[in-house]
Design an enzyme around this catalytic site. Structure first.
Site, PDB file in Angstrom:
ATOM      1  N   MET A  27      -0.158  16.212  -7.112  1.00  0.00           N
ATOM      2  CA  MET A  27       1.155  16.012  -6.397  1.00  0.00           C
ATOM      3  C   MET A  27       2.096  16.698  -7.143  1.00  0.00           C
ATOM      4  SD  MET A  27       0.877  12.366  -4.540  1.00  0.00           S
ATOM      5  CE  MET A  27       1.510  11.293  -5.716  1.00  0.00           C
ATOM      6  N   HIS A  34      -2.869  17.280 -16.132  1.00  0.00           N
ATOM      7  CA  HIS A  34      -3.096  18.342 -15.149  1.00  0.00           C
ATOM      8  C   HIS A  34      -3.663  19.526 -15.517  1.00  0.00           C
ATOM      9  CE1 HIS A  34       0.118  15.882 -13.066  1.00  0.00           C
ATOM     10  NE2 HIS A  34      -0.767  15.751 -12.350  1.00  0.00           N
ATOM     11  N   GLN A  58       0.141   7.884   0.591  1.00  0.00           N
ATOM     12  CA  GLN A  58      -0.061   6.798  -0.461  1.00  0.00           C
ATOM     13  C   GLN A  58       0.860   6.335  -1.067  1.00  0.00           C
ATOM     14  OE1 GLN A  58      -2.036  10.681  -2.381  1.00  0.00           O
ATOM     15  NE2 GLN A  58      -1.698   9.260  -4.395  1.00  0.00           N
ATOM     16  N   GLN A 147      -9.961  10.909 -15.563  1.00  0.00           N
ATOM     17  CA  GLN A 147     -10.305   9.600 -15.714  1.00  0.00           C
ATOM     18  C   GLN A 147      -9.301   8.621 -15.752  1.00  0.00           C
ATOM     19  OE1 GLN A 147     -13.369   8.227 -16.052  1.00  0.00           O
ATOM     20  NE2 GLN A 147     -12.452   6.316 -16.269  1.00  0.00           N
ATOM     21  N   ASP A 149      -7.304   7.983 -13.925  1.00  0.00           N
ATOM     22  CA  ASP A 149      -7.243   7.263 -12.393  1.00  0.00           C
ATOM     23  C   ASP A 149      -8.455   6.703 -12.340  1.00  0.00           C
ATOM     24  OD1 ASP A 149      -4.179   7.478 -11.924  1.00  0.00           O
ATOM     25  OD2 ASP A 149      -4.763   9.670 -11.797  1.00  0.00           O
ATOM     26  N   GLN A 152      -9.180   5.688  -8.636  1.00  0.00           N
ATOM     27  CA  GLN A 152      -9.189   6.753  -7.599  1.00  0.00           C
ATOM     28  C   GLN A 152     -10.659   7.604  -7.833  1.00  0.00           C
ATOM     29  OE1 GLN A 152      -5.558   9.301  -6.720  1.00  0.00           O
ATOM     30  NE2 GLN A 152      -6.325  10.636  -8.212  1.00  0.00           N
ATOM     31  N   SER A 184       1.135  10.784 -18.602  1.00  0.00           N
ATOM     32  CA  SER A 184       1.571  10.562 -17.334  1.00  0.00           C
ATOM     33  C   SER A 184       2.927  11.334 -17.361  1.00  0.00           C
ATOM     34  CB  SER A 184       1.713   9.056 -17.344  1.00  0.00           C
ATOM     35  OG  SER A 184       2.622   8.715 -16.061  1.00  0.00           O
ATOM     36  N   SER A 185       3.154  11.618 -15.913  1.00  0.00           N
ATOM     37  CA  SER A 185       4.516  12.067 -15.714  1.00  0.00           C
ATOM     38  C   SER A 185       5.698  10.933 -15.815  1.00  0.00           C
ATOM     39  CB  SER A 185       4.636  12.530 -14.147  1.00  0.00           C
ATOM     40  OG  SER A 185       3.726  12.188 -13.377  1.00  0.00           O
ATOM     41  N   ARG A 186       5.182   9.817 -15.772  1.00  0.00           N
ATOM     42  CA  ARG A 186       6.178   8.641 -16.001  1.00  0.00           C
ATOM     43  C   ARG A 186       6.507   8.348 -17.617  1.00  0.00           C
ATOM     44  NH1 ARG A 186       4.821   4.610 -11.552  1.00  0.00           N
ATOM     45  NH2 ARG A 186       3.506   5.823 -10.446  1.00  0.00           N
TER      46      ARG A 186
HETATM   47  O1  PAF Z   1      -3.950  11.996  -8.355  1.00  0.00           O
HETATM   48  C1  PAF Z   1      -2.987  12.328  -7.498  1.00  0.00           C
HETATM   49  O2  PAF Z   1      -2.134  13.032  -8.049  1.00  0.00           O
HETATM   50  C2  PAF Z   1      -3.079  12.120  -6.181  1.00  0.00           C
HETATM   51  O3  PAF Z   1      -3.691  10.777  -5.749  1.00  0.00           O
HETATM   52  C3  PAF Z   1      -4.072  13.200  -5.348  1.00  0.00           C
HETATM   53  C4  PAF Z   1      -5.359  13.076  -5.752  1.00  0.00           C
HETATM   54  C5  PAF Z   1      -3.464  14.735  -5.751  1.00  0.00           C
HETATM   55  C6  PAF Z   1      -4.169  12.848  -3.893  1.00  0.00           C
HETATM   56  O4  PAF Z   1      -2.599  13.117  -3.428  1.00  0.00           O
END
Ligand code: PAF
Length: 282
Positions: A27, A34, A58, A147, A149, A152, A184-186
């Protein structure tokens, strides 16, 4: 690239010459975590697509969606440096066209427990829907997820199995700051004592892991270790999950591949972290 036909044509060209396509959905607001996914995709593949799409379905809070950081130029530069060949930024109207009526809805513990209870299962339905759509748009051989998340990752693996999608899911380790705090971006919003206290999450998880390694398997006792260490830093967890790593079903004992996950507010942000452990041999 902004359009689906453009990205499909690029991927088709790579396929024609026998190349492997890796995909990292994001995102945006890219951070070291990332970049490690992109680097891993670049090491495994001939062509790497990174998507940047802030997925409205989401988010359960419109203000959170509006406040989500966006800096396309920076993201493109960082992704390219890490090894991406294409950054794909679809428009909201292309992902959710007029009359959109299809949701990938994964039922049960995978989407209802822990993060699903805290944010509502709709959060994971939104993730499952957009990930399915991005896979259909890009058509990668493999997709890379962090991992950090954990829930997810379990949701995405389930959807790929359930929908027979021909995409290999690669889960990459959590990247951490020097003191262990999960990237984390936070984290940029953590200041002073909040930043110091944030390390309690990983400390508590490490202590739980050490306890399992020395033979403790009772979920209640492990939860107490995590809760006490967080309380020592004045933090209260939203949940301490001790769950089957594949189904996210809560466990009484660590008797299979288990995720221990924790989430909670630290100052102005809500942090999550987890570890996955195999049970000690009997
Ligand atoms: O982990 C994320 O950044 C989001 O949940 C994803 C997998 C890009 C889906 O929008």
């Amino acid at each position: 690239m902004r359009s689906v036909p453009e990205v499909r044509a690029a991927v088709a060209g790579v396929r024609r010459s026998g190349g492997r396509v890796g995909f990292v959905p994001t995102m945006g607001a890219l951070h070291t975590g990332h970049l490690s996914l992109i680097q891993r995709a670049a090491a495994d593949s001939d062509f790497v697509v990174v998507s940047v799409f802030v997925n409205p379905t989401q988010f359960n809070d419109a203000a959170d969606l509006a406040a989500y950081p966006r800096d396309e130029e920076r993201d493109v530069a960082l992704a390219a440096k890490a090894g991406a060949h294409v950054v794909f930024t679809p428009a909201v109207e292309d992902v959710y066209p007029d009359g959109f009526a299809t949701t990938v809805r994964i039922e049960g513990t995978l989407t209802e427990t822990f993060e699903g209870a805290a944010r509502g299962p709709e959060h994971f339905w939104g993730v499952a829907t957009v990930v399915s759509k991005l896979f259909a748009m890009v058509g990668p051989d493999a997709a890379y997820f962090g991992q950090k998340d954990a829930q997810q990752c379990a949701v995405v693996k389930r959807l790929v199995t359930d929908l027979n999608l021909p995409v290999e899911i690669v889960v990459c380790p959590t990247v951490r700051e020097d003191d262990g705090l999960a990237m984390s971006s936070r984290n940029v919003h953590l200041r002073g004592s909040d930043r110091e206290r944030a390390v309690a999450l990983v400390e508590a998880l490490d202590a739980a892991e050490a306890a399992v390694r020395s033979g403790m398997t009772d979920a209640g006792e492990l939860r107490e270790i995590v809760t006490k260490l967080m309380a020592a830093r004045d933090l209260t967890a939203d949940y301490v999950a001790i769950a089957d790593a594949d189904t996210m079903a809560p466990l009484e004992r660590v008797d299979r591949r288990t995720v221990i996950a924790v989430a909670g507010p630290v100052g102005p942000v809500r942090l999550i972290d987890n570890i996955v452990i195999d049970p000690p041999p009997v």
